[in-house]
Write a protein that holds these residues in place. Sequence first.
Motif, PDB file in Angstrom:
ATOM      1  N   SER A   4      26.962  14.306 -20.025  1.00 29.05           N
ATOM      2  CA  SER A   4      25.720  14.999 -19.668  1.00 29.05           C
ATOM      3  C   SER A   4      24.633  14.696 -20.693  1.00 29.05           C
ATOM      4  O   SER A   4      23.459  14.549 -20.355  1.00 29.05           O
ATOM      5  CB  SER A   4      25.960  16.501 -19.574  1.00 29.05           C
ATOM      6  OG  SER A   4      26.333  17.004 -20.836  1.00 29.05           O
ATOM      7  N   ILE A   5      25.023  14.560 -21.950  1.00 33.85           N
ATOM      8  CA  ILE A   5      24.036  14.218 -22.980  1.00 33.85           C
ATOM      9  C   ILE A   5      23.503  12.803 -22.737  1.00 33.85           C
ATOM     10  O   ILE A   5      22.309  12.538 -22.861  1.00 33.85           O
ATOM     11  CB  ILE A   5      24.669  14.340 -24.386  1.00 33.85           C
ATOM     12  CG1 ILE A   5      24.955  15.811 -24.663  1.00 33.85           C
ATOM     13  CG2 ILE A   5      23.759  13.745 -25.452  1.00 33.85           C
ATOM     14  CD1 ILE A   5      25.738  16.041 -25.935  1.00 33.85           C
ATOM     15  N   GLY A   6      24.437  11.898 -22.341  1.00 31.56           N
ATOM     16  CA  GLY A   6      24.016  10.538 -22.027  1.00 31.56           C
ATOM     17  C   GLY A   6      23.044  10.510 -20.863  1.00 31.56           C
ATOM     18  O   GLY A   6      22.027   9.809 -20.889  1.00 31.56           O
ATOM     19  N   LEU A   7      23.338  11.328 -19.838  1.00 30.27           N
ATOM     20  CA  LEU A   7      22.432  11.409 -18.687  1.00 30.27           C
ATOM     21  C   LEU A   7      21.073  11.952 -19.109  1.00 30.27           C
ATOM     22  O   LEU A   7      20.028  11.456 -18.676  1.00 30.27           O
ATOM     23  CB  LEU A   7      23.068  12.311 -17.614  1.00 30.27           C
ATOM     24  CG  LEU A   7      22.301  12.380 -16.304  1.00 30.27           C
ATOM     25  CD1 LEU A   7      22.338  11.025 -15.608  1.00 30.27           C
ATOM     26  CD2 LEU A   7      22.891  13.453 -15.406  1.00 30.27           C
ATOM     27  N   PHE A   8      21.123  12.956 -19.980  1.00 30.04           N
ATOM     28  CA  PHE A   8      19.867  13.538 -20.461  1.00 30.04           C
ATOM     29  C   PHE A   8      19.045  12.492 -21.209  1.00 30.04           C
ATOM     30  O   PHE A   8      17.825  12.375 -21.010  1.00 30.04           O
ATOM     31  CB  PHE A   8      20.200  14.721 -21.378  1.00 30.04           C
ATOM     32  CG  PHE A   8      18.968  15.415 -21.884  1.00 30.04           C
ATOM     33  CD1 PHE A   8      18.290  16.293 -21.059  1.00 30.04           C
ATOM     34  CD2 PHE A   8      18.485  15.176 -23.157  1.00 30.04           C
ATOM     35  CE1 PHE A   8      17.156  16.934 -21.516  1.00 30.04           C
ATOM     36  CE2 PHE A   8      17.349  15.800 -23.617  1.00 30.04           C
ATOM     37  CZ  PHE A   8      16.680  16.691 -22.798  1.00 30.04           C
ATOM     38  N   ARG A   9      19.741  11.705 -22.040  1.00 34.92           N
ATOM     39  CA  ARG A   9      19.021  10.668 -22.795  1.00 34.92           C
ATOM     40  C   ARG A   9      18.443   9.619 -21.845  1.00 34.92           C
ATOM     41  O   ARG A   9      17.338   9.122 -22.059  1.00 34.92           O
ATOM     42  CB  ARG A   9      19.954  10.003 -23.799  1.00 34.92           C
ATOM     43  CG  ARG A   9      20.252  10.880 -24.987  1.00 34.92           C
ATOM     44  CD  ARG A   9      21.048  10.133 -26.022  1.00 34.92           C
ATOM     45  NE  ARG A   9      20.204   9.170 -26.750  1.00 34.92           N
ATOM     46  CZ  ARG A   9      20.672   8.381 -27.722  1.00 34.92           C
ATOM     47  NH1 ARG A   9      21.941   8.412 -28.051  1.00 34.92           N
ATOM     48  NH2 ARG A   9      19.885   7.555 -28.346  1.00 34.92           N
ATOM     49  N   LEU A  10      19.229   9.288 -20.794  1.00 34.99           N
ATOM     50  CA  LEU A  10      18.740   8.313 -19.817  1.00 34.99           C
ATOM     51  C   LEU A  10      17.470   8.825 -19.147  1.00 34.99           C
ATOM     52  O   LEU A  10      16.464   8.099 -19.049  1.00 34.99           O
ATOM     53  CB  LEU A  10      19.835   8.061 -18.768  1.00 34.99           C
ATOM     54  CG  LEU A  10      19.476   7.025 -17.714  1.00 34.99           C
ATOM     55  CD1 LEU A  10      19.424   5.631 -18.341  1.00 34.99           C
ATOM     56  CD2 LEU A  10      20.484   7.046 -16.568  1.00 34.99           C
ATOM     57  N   LEU A  11      17.519  10.092 -18.728  1.00 32.29           N
ATOM     58  CA  LEU A  11      16.332  10.670 -18.094  1.00 32.29           C
ATOM     59  C   LEU A  11      15.160  10.696 -19.072  1.00 32.29           C
ATOM     60  O   LEU A  11      14.008  10.460 -18.701  1.00 32.29           O
ATOM     61  CB  LEU A  11      16.640  12.098 -17.610  1.00 32.29           C
ATOM     62  CG  LEU A  11      17.509  12.173 -16.349  1.00 32.29           C
ATOM     63  CD1 LEU A  11      17.893  13.618 -16.070  1.00 32.29           C
ATOM     64  CD2 LEU A  11      16.748  11.599 -15.161  1.00 32.29           C
ATOM     65  N   PHE A  12      15.501  10.982 -20.337  1.00 32.03           N
ATOM     66  CA  PHE A  12      14.453  11.018 -21.363  1.00 32.03           C
ATOM     67  C   PHE A  12      13.760   9.665 -21.475  1.00 32.03           C
ATOM     68  O   PHE A  12      12.537   9.567 -21.485  1.00 32.03           O
ATOM     69  CB  PHE A  12      15.105  11.412 -22.695  1.00 32.03           C
ATOM     70  CG  PHE A  12      14.155  11.372 -23.849  1.00 32.03           C
ATOM     71  CD1 PHE A  12      13.223  12.382 -24.023  1.00 32.03           C
ATOM     72  CD2 PHE A  12      14.202  10.327 -24.762  1.00 32.03           C
ATOM     73  CE1 PHE A  12      12.351  12.351 -25.096  1.00 32.03           C
ATOM     74  CE2 PHE A  12      13.319  10.289 -25.829  1.00 32.03           C
ATOM     75  CZ  PHE A  12      12.394  11.299 -26.001  1.00 32.03           C
ATOM     76  N   TRP A  13      14.566   8.605 -21.505  1.00 34.75           N
ATOM     77  CA  TRP A  13      13.989   7.272 -21.625  1.00 34.75           C
ATOM     78  C   TRP A  13      13.228   6.859 -20.370  1.00 34.75           C
ATOM     79  O   TRP A  13      12.182   6.202 -20.448  1.00 34.75           O
ATOM     80  CB  TRP A  13      15.076   6.245 -21.948  1.00 34.75           C
ATOM     81  CG  TRP A  13      15.419   6.263 -23.406  1.00 34.75           C
ATOM     82  CD1 TRP A  13      16.568   6.714 -23.970  1.00 34.75           C
ATOM     83  CD2 TRP A  13      14.583   5.839 -24.486  1.00 34.75           C
ATOM     84  NE1 TRP A  13      16.509   6.606 -25.332  1.00 34.75           N
ATOM     85  CE2 TRP A  13      15.300   6.060 -25.690  1.00 34.75           C
ATOM     86  CE3 TRP A  13      13.299   5.301 -24.558  1.00 34.75           C
ATOM     87  CZ2 TRP A  13      14.774   5.766 -26.934  1.00 34.75           C
ATOM     88  CZ3 TRP A  13      12.783   5.002 -25.811  1.00 34.75           C
ATOM     89  CH2 TRP A  13      13.516   5.230 -26.978  1.00 34.75           C
ATOM     90  N   VAL A  14      13.754   7.271 -19.229  1.00 34.59           N
ATOM     91  CA  VAL A  14      13.024   6.980 -17.982  1.00 34.59           C
ATOM     92  C   VAL A  14      11.651   7.642 -18.010  1.00 34.59           C
ATOM     93  O   VAL A  14      10.634   7.035 -17.643  1.00 34.59           O
ATOM     94  CB  VAL A  14      13.851   7.460 -16.760  1.00 34.59           C
ATOM     95  CG1 VAL A  14      12.983   7.492 -15.509  1.00 34.59           C
ATOM     96  CG2 VAL A  14      15.049   6.551 -16.544  1.00 34.59           C
TER      97      VAL A  14
END
Length: 83
Positions: A4-14
Motif C-alpha cells: 500500500s505504501i508502494g501504491l501511495f508512492r506511485l500515486l504520489f509520483w503520478v
Amino acid sequence: MSESIGLFRLLFWVAIIAAALWFWRRLKAPRPAPSTPDTEPAEPMVRCTLCGVHLPRRHALPEHERWYCSQAHLRQDSATGER
Ligand SMILES: [Zn+2]
C-alpha cells in the motif's frame, strides 16, 4: 503493508508528473493572437500616376485607366496632360 505504501508512492509520483506536465503546458501555451489578422489575402495596390506613391486600390481615384492618390493629383495630372 509495504504494497500500500508502494501504491501511495506511485500515486504520489503520478501526481507530481501530472503537475509538472500541467505546468509545462502552461509555460508553453500562452500565445498572443496571430501577428497578421489576414482579413483579406492580398489587397491590390495601385500607383499614383503623378507622384508614384503606392496605395490600396479602394483608396485610389481612377481616371482614364490611371490611378491617383488624391483628387489634387488627379486634377493636376489631367490639367498638365491634356491642354
Ligand atoms: Zn499622388
